[in-house]
Write an enzyme that holds these catalytic residues in place. Structure first.
Site, PDB file in Angstrom:
ATOM      1  N   THR A 161       0.869  -1.181   0.000  1.00 45.80           N
ATOM      2  CA  THR A 161       0.000   0.000   0.000  1.00 45.80           C
ATOM      3  C   THR A 161       0.902   1.226   0.000  1.00 45.80           C
ATOM      4  O   THR A 161       1.635   1.457   0.972  1.00 45.80           O
ATOM      5  CB  THR A 161      -0.897   0.025   1.256  1.00 45.80           C
ATOM      6  OG1 THR A 161      -1.703  -1.149   1.266  1.00 45.80           O
ATOM      7  CG2 THR A 161      -1.792   1.250   1.257  1.00 45.80           C
TER       8      THR A 161
ATOM      9  N   LYS B 203      -7.734   1.718  -2.975  1.00 53.16           N
ATOM     10  CA  LYS B 203      -7.392   1.295  -1.607  1.00 53.16           C
ATOM     11  C   LYS B 203      -7.525   2.457  -0.614  1.00 53.16           C
ATOM     12  O   LYS B 203      -8.133   2.321   0.442  1.00 53.16           O
ATOM     13  CB  LYS B 203      -5.953   0.739  -1.617  1.00 53.16           C
ATOM     14  CG  LYS B 203      -5.326   0.499  -0.274  1.00 53.16           C
ATOM     15  CD  LYS B 203      -5.726  -0.808   0.332  1.00 53.16           C
ATOM     16  CE  LYS B 203      -5.147  -0.940   1.737  1.00 53.16           C
ATOM     17  NZ  LYS B 203      -5.637  -2.102   2.438  1.00 53.16           N
TER      18      LYS B 203
ATOM     19  N   LYS C  78      -1.540   5.262   8.612  1.00 48.70           N
ATOM     20  CA  LYS C  78      -0.740   5.294   7.376  1.00 48.70           C
ATOM     21  C   LYS C  78      -1.653   5.530   6.165  1.00 48.70           C
ATOM     22  O   LYS C  78      -1.392   6.386   5.328  1.00 48.70           O
ATOM     23  CB  LYS C  78       0.015   3.970   7.218  1.00 48.70           C
ATOM     24  CG  LYS C  78       0.719   3.836   5.878  1.00 48.70           C
ATOM     25  CD  LYS C  78       1.205   2.421   5.590  1.00 48.70           C
ATOM     26  CE  LYS C  78       1.548   2.294   4.109  1.00 48.70           C
ATOM     27  NZ  LYS C  78       1.978   0.964   3.704  1.00 48.70           N
TER      28      LYS C  78
HETATM   29  P1  NAD Z   1       5.739  -6.168   7.273  1.00 44.93           P
HETATM   30  O1  NAD Z   1       6.535  -5.063   7.885  1.00 44.93           O
HETATM   31  O2  NAD Z   1       5.384  -7.359   8.085  1.00 44.93           O
HETATM   32  O3  NAD Z   1       6.487  -6.707   5.946  1.00 44.93           O
HETATM   33  C1  NAD Z   1       7.293  -5.908   5.112  1.00 44.93           C
HETATM   34  C2  NAD Z   1       8.522  -6.747   4.777  1.00 44.93           C
HETATM   35  O4  NAD Z   1       9.350  -5.995   3.869  1.00 44.93           O
HETATM   36  C3  NAD Z   1       9.391  -7.041   6.017  1.00 44.93           C
HETATM   37  O5  NAD Z   1       9.636  -8.426   6.119  1.00 44.93           O
HETATM   38  C4  NAD Z   1      10.659  -6.243   5.760  1.00 44.93           C
HETATM   39  O6  NAD Z   1      11.827  -6.857   6.316  1.00 44.93           O
HETATM   40  C5  NAD Z   1      10.683  -6.229   4.241  1.00 44.93           C
HETATM   41  N1  NAD Z   1      11.541  -5.170   3.713  1.00 44.93           N
HETATM   42  C6  NAD Z   1      11.602  -3.869   4.100  1.00 44.93           C
HETATM   43  N2  NAD Z   1      12.554  -3.238   3.389  1.00 44.93           N
HETATM   44  C7  NAD Z   1      13.088  -4.150   2.539  1.00 44.93           C
HETATM   45  C8  NAD Z   1      14.125  -4.103   1.577  1.00 44.93           C
HETATM   46  N3  NAD Z   1      14.802  -2.963   1.346  1.00 44.93           N
HETATM   47  N4  NAD Z   1      14.435  -5.228   0.901  1.00 44.93           N
HETATM   48  C9  NAD Z   1      13.770  -6.395   1.136  1.00 44.93           C
HETATM   49  N5  NAD Z   1      12.776  -6.495   2.057  1.00 44.93           N
HETATM   50  C10 NAD Z   1      12.446  -5.380   2.743  1.00 44.93           C
HETATM   51  O7  NAD Z   1       4.430  -5.466   6.669  1.00 44.93           O
HETATM   52  P2  NAD Z   1       3.075  -6.189   6.205  1.00 44.93           P
HETATM   53  O8  NAD Z   1       2.089  -6.179   7.303  1.00 44.93           O
HETATM   54  O9  NAD Z   1       3.440  -7.471   5.510  1.00 44.93           O
HETATM   55  O10 NAD Z   1       2.564  -5.119   5.127  1.00 44.93           O
HETATM   56  C11 NAD Z   1       3.125  -5.024   3.827  1.00 44.93           C
HETATM   57  C12 NAD Z   1       2.291  -4.045   3.019  1.00 44.93           C
HETATM   58  O11 NAD Z   1       0.936  -4.512   2.963  1.00 44.93           O
HETATM   59  C13 NAD Z   1       2.231  -2.638   3.596  1.00 44.93           C
HETATM   60  O12 NAD Z   1       2.307  -1.717   2.538  1.00 44.93           O
HETATM   61  C14 NAD Z   1       0.888  -2.586   4.312  1.00 44.93           C
HETATM   62  O13 NAD Z   1       0.351  -1.277   4.372  1.00 44.93           O
HETATM   63  C15 NAD Z   1       0.059  -3.486   3.396  1.00 44.93           C
HETATM   64  N6  NAD Z   1      -1.108  -4.118   4.052  1.00 44.93           N
HETATM   65  C16 NAD Z   1      -0.976  -4.740   5.259  1.00 44.93           C
HETATM   66  C17 NAD Z   1      -2.085  -5.333   5.849  1.00 44.93           C
HETATM   67  C18 NAD Z   1      -1.982  -6.044   7.187  1.00 44.93           C
HETATM   68  O14 NAD Z   1      -3.027  -6.353   7.774  1.00 44.93           O
HETATM   69  N7  NAD Z   1      -0.776  -6.340   7.681  1.00 44.93           N
HETATM   70  C19 NAD Z   1      -3.334  -5.289   5.216  1.00 44.93           C
HETATM   71  C20 NAD Z   1      -3.431  -4.690   3.967  1.00 44.93           C
HETATM   72  C21 NAD Z   1      -2.309  -4.094   3.399  1.00 44.93           C
END
Ligand code: NAD
Length: 295
Positions: free
Chosen positions: A96, A171, A246
């Site tokens: 997102t 979204k 966010k």
């Molecule tokens: P998260 O923080 O658990 O996962 C993000 C991952 O990206 C982490 O494992 C992190 O180590 C990795 N990362 C960060 N920088 C990096 C880099 N430079 N190289 C490689 N990997 C890297 O977050 P999440 O909950 O999985 O959310 C991910 C996305 O999905 C976000 O944009 C969030 O807004 C969206 N989202 C989340 C949810 C939810 O319920 N968790 C729901 C809908 C949308």
């Protein structure tokens, strides 16, 4: 079977990548967290030490990263996804992020002849694990058609919302409605309490009246009327206040950039900012009802 690079194996990306493995694909995953890569390998995936290594042979690249900053950084540059992907690869960003970054990234991909869609999701970690996510997609028709079979391995509802960036637009518009209606619903329950109106009675009436919304009938912010809502388990997230904040900030950025008037969206962002700053960033976003009670 395709070779898929999956970058960002966090709470959402980890189980999404696992569903692509289950669908029979070779999924080469990478993440800055070695533990996340280890979990991916344990789920049947292949680990890669760098972005370049992950994308080199991939037919499809999926990213699931925290914000637009990481998306810009990882797609751009000499060692980035766009430079390193093989000719004809399809790029799917499910993070997102802001609409402007999504459109700029799709443009940079197109300049190298690569098809790209933005495909943010709703459905949370449960939807990611169960393969029931909703994908809101922005991109050219051809790119959407190519991406659909892969998205179907991770989700149940796949919607094409228009050209590049329109998935992100859908979204943030949806989540702006959600943030505002959650506050409105919570305010009504707090007012009802003070007026001596039982919460269940308000629910029974409003859920069959014009006050009805998803925030009321699926995610009711007070315990009792909807037993599955986070209010019944101490507001354990679910969807955290930090994530709602966010998305509301992204909506405000987009409104400023597009010249849209969104005063309730702005107020919702301010209220979630205050709520999160009280040490509640990790609490479910429906817990804002307690903030409105003054607790
Ligand atoms: P998260 O923080 O658990 O996962 C993000 C991952 O990206 C982490 O494992 C992190 O180590 C990795 N990362 C960060 N920088 C990096 C880099 N430079 N190289 C490689 N990997 C890297 O977050 P999440 O909950 O999985 O959310 C991910 C996305 O999905 C976000 O944009 C969030 O807004 C969206 N989202 C989340 C949810 C939810 O319920 N968790 C729901 C809908 C949308």
């Amino acid at each position: 079977m395709s070779t898929i690079a999956f970058i960002g194996l966090g709470n959402m990306g980890g189980p999404m990548a696992a569903n692509l493995v289950k669908a029979g694909h070779r999924v080469v995953g990478t993440d800055v967290s070695p533990a996340a890569v280890e979990r991916h390998v344990a789920a049947g995936g292949t680990g890669a030490a760098s972005i370049a290594e992950a994308v080199r042979e991939a037919d499809v690249v999926v990213t699931m990263l925290p914000s637009g900053r990481e998306v810009s950084a990882l797609y751009g540059g000499e060692k980035g996804i766009i430079a390193g992907a093989k000719a004809g690869a399809l790029l799917i960003d499910s993070s997102t992020i802001d609409v402007d970054t999504a459109r700029a990234t799709a443009k940079a991909a197109a300049e190298r002849g690569l098809a790209m869609i933005d495909a943010p999701v709703s459905g949370g970690v449960g939807g990611a694990s169960g393969g029931t996510l909703t994908f809101m997609c922005g991109g050219e028709d051809r790119a959407f058609a190519a991406a659909k079979p892969y998205l179907e391995a991770m989700g149940k509802t796949i919607v094409h919302a228009g050209g590049p960036g329109n998935g992100q637009a859908a979204k943030i518009c949806n989540n702006m409605i959600l943030g505002i209606t959650m506050i409105a619903t919570s305010e009504a329950f707090v007012l009802a309490e003070k007026l001596g109106l039982d919460a269940q009675k308000l629910f029974d009436i409003a859920s069959k009246s014009s006050g009805q919304s998803w925030s009321l009938t699926t995610y009711c912010p007070v315990p009792g009327p909807v037993p599955t809502s986070p209010a019944n388990r101490g507001y354990q997230a679910g969807f955290t206040a930090a994530m709602m904040l966010k998305d509301l900030k992204l909506a405000q950025d987009a409104a400023r950039s597009a010249g849209a008037v969104t005063p309730l969206g702005a107020e919702a962002a301010a209220l979630y900012g205050l709520y999160a700053a009280q040490g509640e960033a990790g609490t479910d976003f429906s817990g804002i009802v307690n903030f409105l009670r003054g607790k």
